[in-house]
Design an enzyme around this catalytic site. Structure first.
Site, short mmCIF file in Angstrom:
data_model
loop_
_atom_site.label_atom_id
_atom_site.label_comp_id
_atom_site.label_asym_id
_atom_site.label_seq_id
_atom_site.Cartn_x
_atom_site.Cartn_y
_atom_site.Cartn_z
N GLY A 208 -5.30 -6.87 0.81
CA GLY A 208 -4.03 -6.87 0.09
C GLY A 208 -3.33 -8.19 0.21
N ASN A 209 -2.08 -8.23 -0.20
CA ASN A 209 -1.29 -9.46 -0.05
C ASN A 209 0.16 -9.09 0.24
OD1 ASN A 209 0.25 -9.40 -2.67
ND2 ASN A 209 -1.85 -9.34 -3.44
N ARG A 210 0.99 -10.10 0.45
CA ARG A 210 2.33 -9.86 0.97
C ARG A 210 3.40 -9.71 -0.12
NH1 ARG A 210 3.17 -14.71 4.68
NH2 ARG A 210 5.13 -13.68 5.17
#
Ligand code: CTP
Length: 408
Positions: A208-210
């Site tokens: 995932g990412n932030r």
């Protein structure tokens, strides 16, 4: 600290005004609540007095030596009327002054925001629509009501937007004036992606990412406030739907691509604010990858995800604007804007909203600063502000590039 007048008229949504009041006082503003007599059938004056720390009166015969019916409006930096009933809108449009709130509206020279709430039939009635048009023509912001559950079993347009939406939008008007919520996207359909995709590795793990989705949510909220029909394709965002916005939840880049390509077909503006994973695991295990088992991975091979923005650009309908986002850091080769100009040319979109993420200074925060690059070479700097204020600046830039609406 600013002086805000919170007008409250007599609808059942008046109870939500207490939460709007709370949002303003927590932001440090001095709030004077001016209810109509009808509003006090729904919420007592003591509630507004306790939460605001200011006296509450409804008629022009109180505080006569202070000339309250003139001073309250004169001294305000912003007037917000939430809820604004059909009757209140009618009286404001007529310029009547038969209670303290309408008298205040006549003496206020600051920005005014009306937040209507009423039954759908009342909202759609030509009399109400004419009154709204009159108030907008005179420079007030009249937010479109949310669509949803109304009092009793009815549903439809007429619901008061959530207090957090009202407070966020009113704050944009407080700092940037009514032009920030110009009603210039009526009849336009906009499709926005937001959040960050998750690419599964097994049933419990993902890459995932932030991205929090907050900037995309703010873009959707402001577009709805400016009159657009808004579809928000949200990748893993745990935020309530902004008022008037249809949210399509997605998980992976592939799901986001399918939703965006379908929704973009009829759109006037497509905004790719989502952080789409460039890669995904080559295979997704059907059961959890256990350590020590024969399936324990030593490396995770990745494959490229489709570039959704590039695909939307190639499928762009005539007259449609496609807006990309770029999260950039400078490096030894070039600075942030040089990288961004190259990306705008490479992606072929009409506008690119550039975020400098050198210090991780954007993700999850309530504020932002961006530069908007246009394919025609123009550059718009939007300095550090709330994500809603930045969204208003981005929409002003987009609106200036939209071709005129075809006359029907
Ligand atoms: N984007 C997309 N599909 C992808 C990756 C990105 O549609 N697979 C979109 C993003 O939503 C954003 C824009 O492309 O609007 C730029 O995203 P960014 O991650 O900054 O750029 P990349 O294409 O990944 O380019 P690079 O790796 O060179 O930075």
């Amino acid at each position: 600290m600013s002086s805000i007048v919170l007008g409250v008229s007599g609808g059942v949504a008046a109870y939500k005004a207490a939460f709007v009041l709370r949002a303003f006082t927590e932001a440090g503003h001095d709030v004077r609540v001016v209810p109509t007599p009808g509003a006090l059938h729904f919420v007592g004056a003591a509630t507004f007095e306790a939460l605001s720390g200011n006296p509450v009166t409804t008629d022009v015969w109180s505080d006569v030596p202070d000339v309250a019916h003139v001073r309250i409006g004169q001294n305000a930096d912003l007037v917000v009327v939430a809820p604004a009933t059909a009757d209140l809108l009618a009286r404001a449009a007529m310029g009547r002054a038969d209670d303290l709130l309408t008298a205040t509206l006549l003496t206020a020279s600051c920005p005014v925001v009306f937040v209507p709430a009423m039954h759908t039939e009342m909202w759609l009635h030509p009399a109400t629509q004419d009154n709204v048009a009159t108030l907008r023509r005179r420079g007030a912001v009249v937010l479109p009501p949310a669509v949803g559950r109304l009092t009793g079993p009815d549903t439809g347009p007429g619901r008061l937007p959530e207090p957090a939406d009202i407070a966020a939008l009113a704050t944009v008007v407080l700092h940037h004036g009514t032009a920030a919520l110009a009603h210039d996207l009526t009849g336009r359909r906009v499709v926005i992606s937001a959040g960050g995709t998750r690419e599964p590795l097994d049933p419990v793990r993902f890459l995932g990412n932030r991205s929090s989705g907050k900037q995309g949510w703010a873009l959707a909220r402001v577009a709805a406030a400016r009159g657009a029909e808004v579809v928000l394709v949200g990748a893993n965002v745990d935020l309530p739907a902004p008022f008037g916005v249809h949210v399509v939840p997605v998980g992976t880049a592939e799901e986001l691509r399918t939703a965006m390509v379908a929704e973009a077909q009829e759109a006037d503006v497509v905004v790719m604010a989502a952080a789409v994973a460039d890669f995904r695991p080559e295979t997704v295990a059907v059961s959890k990858l256990k350590k020590g088992s024969s399936a324990e991975p030593t490396a995770v091979p990745l494959v490229r995800n489709p570039d959704v923005l590039a695909e939307l650009v190639t499928k762009r309908a005539p007259g449609q604007l496609v807006v990309g986002f770029a999260a950039e850091t400078g490096d030894d080769d070039a600075d942030v804007l040089t990288h961004a100009r190259a990306k705008l040319a490479r992606k072929g979109c009409d506008l690119l909203v550039v975020n400098d993420v050198s210090d991780g200074q954007v993700f999850g925060r309530a504020d932002n600063a961006v530069t908007v690059l246009a394919a025609d070479g123009s550059v718009t700097e939007l300095s550090h502000d709330s994500k809603d204020a930045v969204a208003a600046g981005i929409w002003a830039t987009i609106a200036s590039q939209l071709p005129p609406e075809p006359q029907s």
